[in-house]
Design a protein around this motif. Structure first.
Motif, PDB file in Angstrom:
ATOM      1  N   SER A 110       6.546   3.527  16.527  1.00  0.00           N
ATOM      2  CA  SER A 110       6.699   4.841  15.911  1.00  0.00           C
ATOM      3  C   SER A 110       6.815   4.706  14.394  1.00  0.00           C
ATOM      4  CB  SER A 110       7.949   5.528  16.454  1.00  0.00           C
ATOM      5  OG  SER A 110       9.116   4.830  16.029  1.00  0.00           O
ATOM      6  N   ASP A 111       6.668   5.824  13.701  1.00  0.00           N
ATOM      7  CA  ASP A 111       6.863   5.791  12.250  1.00  0.00           C
ATOM      8  C   ASP A 111       8.253   5.270  11.904  1.00  0.00           C
ATOM      9  OD1 ASP A 111       4.340   6.820  11.887  1.00  0.00           O
ATOM     10  OD2 ASP A 111       4.986   8.787  11.167  1.00  0.00           O
ATOM     11  N   ALA A 112       9.263   5.702  12.663  1.00  0.00           N
ATOM     12  CA  ALA A 112      10.636   5.264  12.381  1.00  0.00           C
ATOM     13  C   ALA A 112      10.772   3.756  12.515  1.00  0.00           C
ATOM     14  CB  ALA A 112      11.610   5.978  13.311  1.00  0.00           C
ATOM     15  N   LEU A 113      10.159   3.180  13.558  1.00  0.00           N
ATOM     16  CA  LEU A 113      10.231   1.727  13.742  1.00  0.00           C
ATOM     17  C   LEU A 113       9.474   1.005  12.637  1.00  0.00           C
ATOM     18  CD1 LEU A 113      11.059  -0.737  15.404  1.00  0.00           C
ATOM     19  CD2 LEU A 113       8.989  -0.427  16.765  1.00  0.00           C
ATOM     20  N   ILE A 114       8.263   1.463  12.351  1.00  0.00           N
ATOM     21  CA  ILE A 114       7.467   0.834  11.293  1.00  0.00           C
ATOM     22  C   ILE A 114       8.236   0.834   9.975  1.00  0.00           C
ATOM     23  CG2 ILE A 114       5.400   1.079   9.870  1.00  0.00           C
ATOM     24  CD1 ILE A 114       4.806  -0.025  12.640  1.00  0.00           C
ATOM     25  N   ASP A 115       8.819   1.980   9.654  1.00  0.00           N
ATOM     26  CA  ASP A 115       9.513   2.096   8.365  1.00  0.00           C
ATOM     27  C   ASP A 115      10.782   1.251   8.317  1.00  0.00           C
ATOM     28  OD1 ASP A 115       7.508   3.868   7.806  1.00  0.00           O
ATOM     29  OD2 ASP A 115       8.762   5.661   7.838  1.00  0.00           O
ATOM     30  N   ALA A 116      11.333   0.917   9.477  1.00  0.00           N
ATOM     31  CA  ALA A 116      12.557   0.120   9.522  1.00  0.00           C
ATOM     32  C   ALA A 116      12.279  -1.377   9.441  1.00  0.00           C
ATOM     33  CB  ALA A 116      13.343   0.430  10.800  1.00  0.00           C
ATOM     34  N   GLY A 122      14.489   3.664  20.671  1.00  0.00           N
ATOM     35  CA  GLY A 122      14.237   4.035  22.055  1.00  0.00           C
ATOM     36  C   GLY A 122      12.927   3.464  22.552  1.00  0.00           C
ATOM     37  N   GLU A 123      12.733   3.541  23.858  1.00  0.00           N
ATOM     38  CA  GLU A 123      11.487   3.044  24.450  1.00  0.00           C
ATOM     39  C   GLU A 123      10.278   3.716  23.818  1.00  0.00           C
ATOM     40  OE1 GLU A 123      11.101   0.635  26.488  1.00  0.00           O
ATOM     41  OE2 GLU A 123      13.059   0.302  27.432  1.00  0.00           O
ATOM     42  N   GLU A 124      10.424   4.977  23.437  1.00  0.00           N
ATOM     43  CA  GLU A 124       9.302   5.709  22.845  1.00  0.00           C
ATOM     44  C   GLU A 124       8.909   5.141  21.485  1.00  0.00           C
ATOM     45  OE1 GLU A 124      13.123   7.711  21.534  1.00  0.00           O
ATOM     46  OE2 GLU A 124      12.324   6.854  23.403  1.00  0.00           O
ATOM     47  N   ASP A 125       9.817   4.432  20.841  1.00  0.00           N
ATOM     48  CA  ASP A 125       9.504   3.820  19.549  1.00  0.00           C
ATOM     49  C   ASP A 125       8.663   2.564  19.683  1.00  0.00           C
ATOM     50  OD1 ASP A 125      11.007   5.520  17.656  1.00  0.00           O
ATOM     51  OD2 ASP A 125      12.775   4.755  18.703  1.00  0.00           O
ATOM     52  N   LEU A 126       8.556   2.028  20.895  1.00  0.00           N
ATOM     53  CA  LEU A 126       7.940   0.716  21.094  1.00  0.00           C
ATOM     54  C   LEU A 126       6.525   0.789  21.627  1.00  0.00           C
ATOM     55  CD1 LEU A 126      11.018  -1.052  22.755  1.00  0.00           C
ATOM     56  CD2 LEU A 126      10.480  -0.827  20.326  1.00  0.00           C
ATOM     57  N   ASP A 171       0.875  -1.175   0.000  1.00  0.00           N
ATOM     58  CA  ASP A 171       0.000   0.000   0.000  1.00  0.00           C
ATOM     59  C   ASP A 171       0.906   1.217   0.000  1.00  0.00           C
ATOM     60  OD1 ASP A 171      -1.831   2.073   0.455  1.00  0.00           O
ATOM     61  OD2 ASP A 171      -3.112   0.784   1.692  1.00  0.00           O
ATOM     62  N   ALA A 172       0.746   2.085  -0.979  1.00  0.00           N
ATOM     63  CA  ALA A 172       1.611   3.255  -1.105  1.00  0.00           C
ATOM     64  C   ALA A 172       1.129   4.441  -0.280  1.00  0.00           C
ATOM     65  CB  ALA A 172       1.723   3.664  -2.571  1.00  0.00           C
ATOM     66  N   ASP A 173      -0.036   4.331   0.343  1.00  0.00           N
ATOM     67  CA  ASP A 173      -0.528   5.415   1.203  1.00  0.00           C
ATOM     68  C   ASP A 173       0.117   5.283   2.580  1.00  0.00           C
ATOM     69  OD1 ASP A 173      -2.685   6.274   3.435  1.00  0.00           O
ATOM     70  OD2 ASP A 173      -2.899   7.540   1.647  1.00  0.00           O
ATOM     71  N   PRO A 174       0.903   6.255   3.028  1.00  0.00           N
ATOM     72  CA  PRO A 174       1.639   6.101   4.302  1.00  0.00           C
ATOM     73  C   PRO A 174       0.743   5.840   5.502  1.00  0.00           C
ATOM     74  CG  PRO A 174       2.451   7.981   3.069  1.00  0.00           C
ATOM     75  CD  PRO A 174       1.212   7.525   2.369  1.00  0.00           C
ATOM     76  N   ASP A 175      -0.371   6.557   5.583  1.00  0.00           N
ATOM     77  CA  ASP A 175      -1.243   6.397   6.755  1.00  0.00           C
ATOM     78  C   ASP A 175      -1.871   5.012   6.784  1.00  0.00           C
ATOM     79  OD1 ASP A 175      -0.673   8.968   7.615  1.00  0.00           O
ATOM     80  OD2 ASP A 175      -2.386   9.852   6.564  1.00  0.00           O
ATOM     81  N   ARG A 176      -2.385   4.576   5.651  1.00  0.00           N
ATOM     82  CA  ARG A 176      -3.003   3.246   5.610  1.00  0.00           C
ATOM     83  C   ARG A 176      -1.981   2.155   5.848  1.00  0.00           C
ATOM     84  NH1 ARG A 176      -5.857   4.846   0.780  1.00  0.00           N
ATOM     85  NH2 ARG A 176      -4.359   3.576  -0.385  1.00  0.00           N
ATOM     86  N   ALA A 177      -0.838   2.265   5.178  1.00  0.00           N
ATOM     87  CA  ALA A 177       0.178   1.221   5.312  1.00  0.00           C
ATOM     88  C   ALA A 177       0.670   1.115   6.747  1.00  0.00           C
ATOM     89  CB  ALA A 177       1.344   1.517   4.367  1.00  0.00           C
ATOM     90  N   ARG A 178       0.953   2.240   7.374  1.00  0.00           N
ATOM     91  CA  ARG A 178       1.448   2.206   8.752  1.00  0.00           C
ATOM     92  C   ARG A 178       0.380   1.729   9.720  1.00  0.00           C
ATOM     93  NH1 ARG A 178       4.397   7.866   7.721  1.00  0.00           N
ATOM     94  NH2 ARG A 178       6.489   7.107   7.167  1.00  0.00           N
ATOM     95  N   ALA A 179      -0.884   2.018   9.438  1.00  0.00           N
ATOM     96  CA  ALA A 179      -1.964   1.536  10.305  1.00  0.00           C
ATOM     97  C   ALA A 179      -2.052   0.013  10.249  1.00  0.00           C
ATOM     98  CB  ALA A 179      -3.289   2.165   9.896  1.00  0.00           C
ATOM     99  N   VAL A 180      -1.950  -0.557   9.054  1.00  0.00           N
ATOM    100  CA  VAL A 180      -1.958  -2.019   8.920  1.00  0.00           C
ATOM    101  C   VAL A 180      -0.752  -2.604   9.641  1.00  0.00           C
ATOM    102  CG1 VAL A 180      -1.743  -3.926   7.289  1.00  0.00           C
ATOM    103  CG2 VAL A 180      -3.274  -2.019   6.780  1.00  0.00           C
TER     104      VAL A 180
END
Length: 285
Positions: free
Chosen positions: A228-234, A219-223, A186-195
């Motif tokens: 977080s967006d950074a964790l999802i994208d990684a 960091g703990e804040e990523d979990l 899914d190329a939509d960032p919001d939808r993809a990250r929600a899934v």
């Protein structure tokens, strides 16, 4: 120990649905995945050896692996016996993936997982199970070293390309490194990250995974909140097939021999056949 003699190619499919539900549906899916060119099918959700049987019978080339069989739920002598039967019926096509699972899933039986794994491997060896036909679900240095010395290699789950790089340094050249990579088409960032968050949330309650992610620099804040967006994208490849292909390439460049894709979709009641078909060109990319 060195790598597995099995040819699993560069790209496989990881899915827990292939061991559950309608056996005929799963067999048909396995046959199509083989025709599409994927090199291996990894059965998720703590499978047993028996779950590989209908998929092996429905195909002629593709390797079927357990991703992973929990050492707490299966006696090693019985596993070795079942494995020998599959090796005889389907030579070179069954790969035994083993893991120590998680305390939250195992309960009071869970204790000293590394020592338990070494003891389990000792009993497998004594029962005649070939070390070259198994891989370990390894994240940390000690389990990765065991995957190097006592198995054909490692099958890390929920990892980044940086973890793949570190794992290759420990494994050295030769042993198989087959990380699992999650993908949302899914190329939509919001939808993809929600899934992705809906899928990842349960894993972020398991300390084995969160400790590993913290060691990778999060960091703990990523979990919290599903990540977080950074964790999802990684840990997820999301977007079009080309974006998924770029993430596969990152793992290969970091030292992976084989990447096994777990396609995550909102509807967990169906197999992601459409998505597997869309991604099939990556097999030969």
């Amino acid at each position: 120990m060195g790598g597995s003699p099995m040819d699993i190619g560069r790209l496989g499919i990881w899915d827990s649905g292939l061991r559950m539900g309608d056996v005929g549906r799963n067999a048909e899916a396995a046959a199509e995945l083989e025709e599409l060119g994927y090199g291996a099918l990894w059965l998720g959700g703590s499978p047993g050896v028996r779950h590989a049987v209908p998929l092996l019978e429905a195909t002629s080339r593709i390797v079927v692996a357990t991703g992973i069989l929990s050492i707490w739920d299966h006696e090693p002598e019985r596993v070795a016996e079942e494995q020998a039967g599959l090796d005889e019926a389907h030579p070179g096509r069954f790969l035994l993936g083993l893991g120590a699972s998680h305390g939250a899933l195992v309960g009071d039986r869970y204790a000293r997982p590394y020592s338990a794994m070494i003891g389990y491997l000792d009993r497998l060896d004594a029962a005649g199970s070939p070390a070259g036909h198994r891989v370990l679900a390894a994240l940390g240095p000690r389990m990765l070293a065991a995957a190097r010395d006592r198995a054909a290699g490692a099958h890390p789950y929920l990892v980044t390309p940086e973890h793949t790089r570190r794992a290759r340094e420990i494994l050295g050249t030769g042993p198989l490194l087959a990380p699992e990579v999650k993908a949302v088409l899914d190329a939509d960032p919001d939808r993809a990250r929600a899934v992705a968050r809906g899928h990842l949330e349960m894993y972020l309650a398991l300390p084995n995974y969160t400790r590993n992610l913290l060691k990778l620099g999060f960091g703990e804040e990523d979990l919290v909140g599903g990540g977080s967006d950074a964790l999802i994208d990684a840990v997820f490849a999301w977007g079009d097939p080309e974006a998924v292909g770029r993430r596969i390439a990152e793992h290969i460049d970091a030292g992976a021999d084989h990447v096994t894709l777990q396609v995550v979709i909102p509807d967990q009641d169906r197999l992601p056949l459409r998505e597997w078909r869309e991604l099939a060109p990556l097999v030969t990319a």
